[in-house]
Motif scaffolding. Sequence first.
Motif, PDB file in Angstrom:
ATOM      1  N   LEU A  67       2.118   8.812  13.292  1.00  0.00           N
ATOM      2  CA  LEU A  67       2.328  10.407  14.541  1.00  0.00           C
ATOM      3  C   LEU A  67       1.431  11.503  14.195  1.00  0.00           C
ATOM      4  O   LEU A  67       1.327  12.262  14.676  1.00  0.00           O
ATOM      5  N   GLY A  68       0.799  11.551  12.929  1.00  0.00           N
ATOM      6  CA  GLY A  68       0.457  12.583  12.148  1.00  0.00           C
ATOM      7  C   GLY A  68      -1.092  12.812  12.054  1.00  0.00           C
ATOM      8  O   GLY A  68      -1.761  11.893  12.840  1.00  0.00           O
ATOM      9  N   ARG A  69      -1.651  13.235  11.862  1.00  0.00           N
ATOM     10  CA  ARG A  69      -2.737  13.972  12.184  1.00  0.00           C
ATOM     11  C   ARG A  69      -4.203  13.472  10.846  1.00  0.00           C
ATOM     12  O   ARG A  69      -4.914  12.900  11.429  1.00  0.00           O
ATOM     13  N   VAL A  70      -3.299  12.823   9.492  1.00  0.00           N
ATOM     14  CA  VAL A  70      -3.925  12.978   8.299  1.00  0.00           C
ATOM     15  C   VAL A  70      -3.925  10.724   8.783  1.00  0.00           C
ATOM     16  O   VAL A  70      -2.575  10.400   8.491  1.00  0.00           O
ATOM     17  N   ASP A  71      -4.864   9.960   8.505  1.00  0.00           N
ATOM     18  CA  ASP A  71      -4.897   8.743   8.752  1.00  0.00           C
ATOM     19  C   ASP A  71      -3.843   8.215   7.577  1.00  0.00           C
ATOM     20  O   ASP A  71      -4.188   8.760   6.152  1.00  0.00           O
ATOM     21  N   GLN A  72      -3.241   7.015   7.417  1.00  0.00           N
ATOM     22  CA  GLN A  72      -3.057   6.993   6.331  1.00  0.00           C
ATOM     23  C   GLN A  72      -3.511   6.004   5.749  1.00  0.00           C
ATOM     24  O   GLN A  72      -4.284   5.398   6.015  1.00  0.00           O
ATOM     25  N   PRO A  73      -3.356   7.131   3.841  1.00  0.00           N
ATOM     26  CA  PRO A  73      -4.317   5.176   3.118  1.00  0.00           C
ATOM     27  C   PRO A  73      -3.450   4.704   3.132  1.00  0.00           C
ATOM     28  O   PRO A  73      -2.859   4.007   2.643  1.00  0.00           O
ATOM     29  N   VAL A  74      -5.113   3.519   2.364  1.00  0.00           N
ATOM     30  CA  VAL A  74      -4.445   2.343   1.911  1.00  0.00           C
ATOM     31  C   VAL A  74      -4.111   2.141   0.748  1.00  0.00           C
ATOM     32  O   VAL A  74      -4.769   3.199  -0.229  1.00  0.00           O
ATOM     33  N   ILE A  75      -2.742   1.789   0.409  1.00  0.00           N
ATOM     34  CA  ILE A  75      -1.673   2.202  -0.926  1.00  0.00           C
ATOM     35  C   ILE A  75      -1.428   0.740  -1.416  1.00  0.00           C
ATOM     36  O   ILE A  75      -0.447   0.202  -0.294  1.00  0.00           O
ATOM     37  N   ALA A  76      -1.274   0.579  -2.082  1.00  0.00           N
ATOM     38  CA  ALA A  76      -0.824  -1.449  -2.376  1.00  0.00           C
ATOM     39  C   ALA A  76       0.663  -1.349  -2.835  1.00  0.00           C
ATOM     40  O   ALA A  76       0.538  -0.441  -3.315  1.00  0.00           O
ATOM     41  N   ASN A  77       1.835  -2.136  -2.490  1.00  0.00           N
ATOM     42  CA  ASN A  77       2.709  -1.729  -2.235  1.00  0.00           C
ATOM     43  C   ASN A  77       2.886  -2.590  -3.519  1.00  0.00           C
ATOM     44  O   ASN A  77       1.822  -3.130  -4.061  1.00  0.00           O
ATOM     45  N   CYS A  78       4.545  -2.800  -4.338  1.00  0.00           N
ATOM     46  CA  CYS A  78       4.493  -3.354  -6.037  1.00  0.00           C
ATOM     47  C   CYS A  78       3.834  -4.474  -5.755  1.00  0.00           C
ATOM     48  O   CYS A  78       3.534  -5.280  -7.494  1.00  0.00           O
TER      49      CYS A  78
END
Length: 251
Positions: A67-78
């Motif tokens: 929903l925000g302006r900043v795109d979600q970066p790729v973050i590898a989960n645990c």
Amino acid sequence: MPLPVSRRSVLRGAVLLGTAGALVPTPLGATAASATAPGPPLSTGTTLSADTAPTTGNASVTGRAALGRVDQPVIANCATWGARPPSSPVSVVASRPNKIIVHHTAFPNSTDYSLAQAYANSREIQDLHMDGNGWLDSGQHFTNSRGGHLTEGRHGSLYALLHGQTMVQGAHCVGQNSQAIGIENDGIYVDVQPPQALWDSLVVFCAFTCQQYGIPASQIYGHRDFASTQCPGLLHDRLPELRTAVAARLG
């Protein structure tokens, strides 16, 4: 000139405040579609166990983050980088963090910028924190590799970030573990600058985190703002630049 700190002594000044523990990791190879279920209501002092914890996928998880302006970066989960289960439940703070604290790992500056190295580095940090420091899990919430690859640190941190209402209590900065998101940047930057890929990733991560939690860009600090340490090296000198870049992305 200070020498790089050994991998067995990184983050010696951090302490774990309160209990800590784990969200259930998604199985290796799980897709984002399998990780969008909302979590349970939380209250102060809530801990998440294997019976109640929601699971998270990697950074393509949808939901509030979209929903925000900043795109979600790729973050590898645990689960993606092969984390060990925490030794006891992670404490969840039923409020939003009010700042971000930037760290460097003080590990040697690797020339391997690959995703595989980022995952291996995350495992090494976790082994150090659990086996060397006696902590229940990685102390930091997130890790940024020299190649600019982001990974979840302490279990549950990614889920909390994507939902934007709670945080997992960390073990990265004395007195700040229940109110600040800790981001470790791999390498030692006492007398050299980080790679551009790491810097760019740090900007994106901080902007997304500020957006999710409503943290002003002005509330991005370095570890040595709160402790007698060289951490995060020259990154501390660049905090004004970082805040400006984050503010620009937030609009």
